[in-house]
Enzyme design. Structure first.
Site, PDB file in Angstrom:
ATOM      1  N   HIS A  13      18.697  25.879 -33.580  1.00 24.75           N
ATOM      2  CA  HIS A  13      18.080  24.643 -34.448  1.00 24.75           C
ATOM      3  C   HIS A  13      16.992  24.072 -33.503  1.00 24.75           C
ATOM      4  O   HIS A  13      17.176  24.384 -32.141  1.00 24.75           O
ATOM      5  CB  HIS A  13      19.250  23.596 -34.330  1.00 24.75           C
ATOM      6  CG  HIS A  13      18.979  22.452 -35.083  1.00 24.75           C
ATOM      7  ND1 HIS A  13      18.170  21.393 -34.744  1.00 24.75           N
ATOM      8  CD2 HIS A  13      19.499  22.189 -36.440  1.00 24.75           C
ATOM      9  CE1 HIS A  13      18.235  20.305 -35.440  1.00 24.75           C
ATOM     10  NE2 HIS A  13      18.827  20.962 -36.766  1.00 24.75           N
ATOM     11  N   ASP A  65      25.158  24.929 -27.794  1.00 25.30           N
ATOM     12  CA  ASP A  65      25.044  24.102 -28.822  1.00 25.30           C
ATOM     13  C   ASP A  65      26.288  24.268 -29.561  1.00 25.30           C
ATOM     14  O   ASP A  65      26.199  25.404 -30.590  1.00 25.30           O
ATOM     15  CB  ASP A  65      23.590  24.160 -29.512  1.00 25.30           C
ATOM     16  CG  ASP A  65      23.798  23.228 -30.548  1.00 25.30           C
ATOM     17  OD1 ASP A  65      24.655  22.352 -31.069  1.00 25.30           O
ATOM     18  OD2 ASP A  65      22.796  23.275 -31.336  1.00 25.30           O
ATOM     19  N   GLN A 101      27.792  23.225 -34.748  1.00 23.41           N
ATOM     20  CA  GLN A 101      28.235  23.857 -35.858  1.00 23.41           C
ATOM     21  C   GLN A 101      29.734  24.578 -35.792  1.00 23.41           C
ATOM     22  O   GLN A 101      30.450  24.649 -36.642  1.00 23.41           O
ATOM     23  CB  GLN A 101      27.371  24.989 -36.404  1.00 23.41           C
ATOM     24  CG  GLN A 101      26.093  24.674 -36.819  1.00 23.41           C
ATOM     25  CD  GLN A 101      26.157  23.691 -38.055  1.00 23.41           C
ATOM     26  OE1 GLN A 101      26.994  23.870 -38.908  1.00 23.41           O
ATOM     27  NE2 GLN A 101      25.170  22.598 -38.248  1.00 23.41           N
ATOM     28  N   LYS A 156      29.217  15.983 -37.689  1.00 18.54           N
ATOM     29  CA  LYS A 156      29.416  17.179 -38.106  1.00 18.54           C
ATOM     30  C   LYS A 156      30.894  17.636 -38.131  1.00 18.54           C
ATOM     31  O   LYS A 156      31.561  18.717 -38.517  1.00 18.54           O
ATOM     32  CB  LYS A 156      28.697  18.264 -37.589  1.00 18.54           C
ATOM     33  CG  LYS A 156      27.129  18.198 -37.734  1.00 18.54           C
ATOM     34  CD  LYS A 156      26.462  19.254 -37.184  1.00 18.54           C
ATOM     35  CE  LYS A 156      25.010  19.187 -37.150  1.00 18.54           C
ATOM     36  NZ  LYS A 156      24.273  18.929 -38.411  1.00 18.54           N
ATOM     37  N   CYS A 179      15.468  23.219 -40.019  1.00 16.02           N
ATOM     38  CA  CYS A 179      15.281  22.941 -38.784  1.00 16.02           C
ATOM     39  C   CYS A 179      15.462  24.208 -37.750  1.00 16.02           C
ATOM     40  O   CYS A 179      15.844  24.073 -36.764  1.00 16.02           O
ATOM     41  CB  CYS A 179      16.333  21.789 -38.016  1.00 16.02           C
ATOM     42  SG  CYS A 179      15.762  20.241 -38.593  1.00 16.02           S
TER      43      CYS A 179
END
Length: 402
Positions: free
Chosen positions: A122, A199, A202, A225, A360
């Site tokens: 991202h 990261d 997700q 999220k 993104c």
């Protein structure tokens, strides 16, 4: 009431209609919906426990501080941090990554050093490292995906040089939905004396993650999220690394002592939490984590959609792992002769919320030679009936555009 109906009853937005049709919300990778428990907690804090944290001695301030710090304990336990002080609250994964880039850069990155970044990242896990490299005279190295969207450990090993200081990868790409082999990446990085930042925006909502067992050095994620309040995020880092990093923002709370010409920083985690934090939203981590942990674990919808999409003529699915168990219920694709935005607009009229565009991840779009994709991302509150309706509606939308 079935288990899935009971779960769905906790999310008020699922009862909405769009253009006279029941809402089918398939944009969960962008922002998940919020359950009653999170909404209630935010309302309680806003209505009855508003006061600045840590400072005043009055009852309401103590109450707000306790709620805020209880959330830190909950997050630390959720990811199995070795100490609660390793959990830094931010406004989201984007701020966490920028915090990390500034702090890591100032503490560890020098001219000529290298930072390896996956090309599936991202923008929030790409642009901050670009800025850091420009600022420090370092070099950013691309960690490429293969044609199926997979990142391979042996390729990572080949990219690491004596100048490599940091590797940045996603737990799972927001476009490809493939769960990356984090433990193997971490093992390679440890053997090479390189830091690993993940990261997790997700991945963590779909997979339980133990930061100690995984072996990464930094892990970031967002509340919005994983059923939590927007404007909340976490930066977790190994204590010794956070101790070595300078604070990013100066102001109240992050200081131990202030003189006219110099100051002494507060200990972790306060060193990185300057100013007034989000008093109402941070305590919502507790019900958000509870919701995450109680969600049903059923891969039938994922497996059904993954298989069905690959039978639609002219549809190209991006992110195909070797084993479907490494696939999140997140599907990005293009359709020959149909623009992704046109498809999204038609599906919207059918009551289906999906994402279209570059998501993104512009360099990844360039890698696959497209200007954008359509993405349908499912959560455990999405039903098989919704999946079937999405697929039938998608086929109708494609026919309308051909």
């Amino acid at each position: 009431m079935s288990a899935i109906e009971e779960i769905r009853s906790c999310f008020p937005q699922l009862s909405r209609k769009v253009y006279g049709r029941p809402l089918v919300y398939l944009d969960n990778a962008a922002t998940s919906l919020r359950p009653d428990s999170v909404i209630k907690r935010w309302t309680e804090m806003s209505s009855y426990s508003t006061a600045n944290l840590h400072r005043a001695v009055h009852h309401i301030a103590a109450e707000a501080t306790e709620a805020y710090e209880n959330a830190r304990d909950a997050v630390a336990e959720f990811i199995n941090a070795s100490a609660r002080e390793e959990v830094i609250f931010t406004s989201g994964a984007t701020e966490s990554l920028n915090f990390a880039a500034i702090g890591i850069g100032d503490a560890f990155i020098n001219e000529g050093d290298e930072i390896i970044v996956s090309e599936a990242e991202h923008h929030s896990d790409l642009v901050p490292w670009q800025m850091l490299c420009h600022r420090r005279g370092a070099r950013m190295v691309r960690f490429p995906v293969d044609d199926n969207g997979c990142l391979h450990p042996e390729r990572l090993r080949s990219l690491i040089t004596p100048r490599t200081k940091l590797v940045c990868v996603a737990h799972a790409s927001n476009v490809l939905g493939i769960v990356n082999p984090l433990r193997e990446f971490a093992r390679i990085c440890r053997q090479s004396g390189v830091m690993l930042l993940v990261d997790g925006a997700q991945g963590i909502v779909h997979q339980k993650l133990d930061v100690q067992e995984t072996g990464c050095d930094f892990y970031v994620f967002s509340g919005h999220k994983m059923y939590g309040a927007p404007g909340t995020g976490v930066l977790w880092g190994r204590r010794e690394l956070l101790e070595a990093m300078p604070p990013v923002f100066g102001g109240g709370e992050m200081i131990e002592k202030v003189g006219w010409e110099s100051s002494e920083w507060a200990p972790l985690p306060r060193k990185f939490e300057a100013g007034t934090q989000d008093i109402s939203a941070v305590p919502c981590w507790i019900p958000a984590i509870r919701m995450t942990e109680t969600m049903p674990q059923d891969d039938s919808v994922r497996d059904f959609v993954f298989s069905a999409l690959q039978t639609i003529p002219g549809l190209r699915l991006y992110g195909i792992p070797v084993d479907v168990k490494d696939k999140l219920p997140l599907f990005s694709f293009t359709v020959d002769g149909a623009h992704h935005e046109d498809l999204a607009l038609i599906l919207d009229k059918m009551g289906i919320a999906v994402r279209s565009g570059q998501m993104c991840a512009e360099p990844l779009m360039e890698r696959f030679g497209v200007t954008g994709m359509l993405r349908a991302s499912f959560a455990p509150y999405n039903t098989m009936q919704e999946a079937e309706y999405f697929l039938s509606s998608l086929r109708k939308a494609i026919m309308m555009l051909k």
